[in-house]
Design a protein around this motif. Structure first.
Motif, PDB file in Angstrom:
ATOM      1  N   TYR A   1     -35.276  75.956  76.872  1.00 38.87           N
ATOM      2  CA  TYR A   1     -34.693  76.507  78.097  1.00 38.87           C
ATOM      3  C   TYR A   1     -33.207  76.791  77.877  1.00 38.87           C
ATOM      4  O   TYR A   1     -32.427  75.865  77.593  1.00 38.87           O
ATOM      5  N   SER A   2     -32.817  78.042  78.044  1.00 42.17           N
ATOM      6  CA  SER A   2     -31.410  78.415  77.817  1.00 42.17           C
ATOM      7  C   SER A   2     -30.815  79.264  78.926  1.00 42.17           C
ATOM      8  O   SER A   2     -29.647  79.655  78.849  1.00 42.17           O
ATOM      9  N   ALA A   3     -31.594  79.535  79.978  1.00 42.16           N
ATOM     10  CA  ALA A   3     -31.127  80.452  81.022  1.00 42.16           C
ATOM     11  C   ALA A   3     -29.880  79.936  81.743  1.00 42.16           C
ATOM     12  O   ALA A   3     -29.079  80.723  82.261  1.00 42.16           O
ATOM     13  N   HIS A   4     -29.684  78.615  81.763  1.00 36.50           N
ATOM     14  CA  HIS A   4     -28.556  78.006  82.486  1.00 36.50           C
ATOM     15  C   HIS A   4     -27.211  78.371  81.864  1.00 36.50           C
ATOM     16  O   HIS A   4     -26.172  78.172  82.492  1.00 36.50           O
ATOM     17  N   ALA A   5     -27.226  78.822  80.596  1.00 39.45           N
ATOM     18  CA  ALA A   5     -25.957  79.074  79.892  1.00 39.45           C
ATOM     19  C   ALA A   5     -26.123  80.163  78.834  1.00 39.45           C
ATOM     20  O   ALA A   5     -25.409  80.173  77.831  1.00 39.45           O
TER      21      ALA A   5
END
Ligand code: NCD
Ligand code: ZN
Length: 346
Positions: free
Chosen positions: A269-273
């Motif tokens: 998961y990388s959508a936060h940054a």
């Protein structure tokens, strides 16, 4: 030497994204909508999105999860199967909301069991896509169990992708989430109809990150992280500013328990940054001057879409990534949980 303190880019897009469905949507869509104007939304739901009708319904559910005031357009895709018809492809093209068709070799990755068992079964659909100008988005890994997991991308290119390109010379193809020097060279030397997406993890980490002091399930994705020389080769092409390589996070949320398991799921998961992480990778390579083209210009050009209006600014202001974010009734552990990221959204 003073370093750059702010980065202003034309508004970017994410050309490879997993949003899932149901109560995951309000958890993950805002992270992407804060950073990107558009995203290619992958169709590997359970059951997969195989028809335009399903894509339209999924699109509405995504739009309902976009925060008030944010402008975000999901670019929908269909999941190619052995049974996808030429009619379904034409319906997809005519709908105006489907931008690509995803090839998952059956068994290659998360939710790929309904995928294509052999590309020859998909030839009618591929022919229709070539005619309709609808791009083929490829998860490029061989699924033969005899092939070493670290060689699957290279073997797929040799055995499947190169022959397919000979049979469909007019088909637009994106080799998704490339992980090897071989894939980088293949796309670089390919023609105008061949592009590639690159994830943040594959330019920030090599396979050592999977075993740093113990097994690290949150660094496990497919295609799996590779040796340092492969990471370096991909970053080298991006640092040249090559026009057919563009941003595709492959952000793929899984509930914590599905990752921290005796048989953990693939997906980071990388959508936060997402943009902040790419900025770190490009800066480390001395290639910040090429970040805007990678994030905001190359993708639209390849897909034949207009560039976004407006700009987005990152400032150098380190922040600590939370240990977890909510995900429906569960949590997701984000990339770099509990550590600092150098760039922040303004
Ligand atoms: C993706 C997922 O979880 O949907 N996982 C991953 O490791 N990348 C599927 C995919 O893109 O392969
Ligand atoms: Zn993916």
């Amino acid at each position: 030497m003073t370093s750059v303190q702010t980065l202003t880019l034309r508004y970017p897009d994410d050309w490879h994204l997993h949003l899932r469905d149901g109560d995951a949507l309000p958890a993950v869509v805002p992270h992407t909508a804060q950073r990107f104007a558009r995203a290619i939304v992958m169709p590997n739901l359970k059951p997969p999105v195989t028809t335009t009708e399903q894509a339209l319904a999924y699109r509405s559910r995504i739009l309902a999860a976009v925060p008030h005031g944010a402008a975000f357009t999901p670019l929908m895709t269909l999941y190619l199967t052995d049974d996808t018809t030429a009619d379904e492809i034409r319906r997809a093209r005519d709908s105006g909301i489907v931008y690509g068709v995803k090839l998952y070799p059956a068994g290659a990755t998360t939710h790929s069991d309904a995928g294509v068992t052999h590309v020859r079964h998909a030839y009618a659909a591929l022919e229709a896509m070539q005619q309709a100008g609808l791009p083929l988005l490829v998860h490029g890994e061989a699924t033969d169990p005899d092939v070493d997991v670290f060689d699957r991308e290279t073997v797929f290119i040799e055995r499947t992708l190169a022959p397919l390109m000979k049979d469909f010379p007019g088909l637009k193809i994106v080799l998704e989430h490339i992980t090897t020097a071989d894939a980088a060279a293949f796309v670089r030397e390919g023609g105008e109809l061949l592009g590639a997406t690159v994830t943040p993890q594959h330019i920030l980490m090599n396979r050592n990150a999977l075993f740093q002091g113990g097994i690290r399930p949150h660094h496990y994705c497919l295609p799996v992280l590779k040796r340092e020389r492969h990471r370096q080769a991909i970053m080298d092409v991006l640092a040249e500013g090559h026009a057919r390589f563009f941003l595709g996070t492959d952000s793929a949320p899984h509930p914590r328990g599905a990752k921290e398991s005796a048989c953990g799921c693939a997906g980071i998961y990388s959508a936060h940054a997402a943009l902040e992480l790419y900025a770190e990778a490009f800066e480390a390579a001395g290639a910040l001057q090429h970040l805007e083209a990678f994030a905001s210009l190359n993708g639209p050009r390849f897909y034949g879409l207009p560039e976004n209006e407006g700009t987005l600014t990152l400032v150098r202001d380190p922040w600590e990534v939370p240990q977890a974010y909510p995900l429906g009734g569960d949590t997701v552990v984000p990339l770099r949980a509990g550590t600092h990221i150098a760039w922040r959204l303004k």
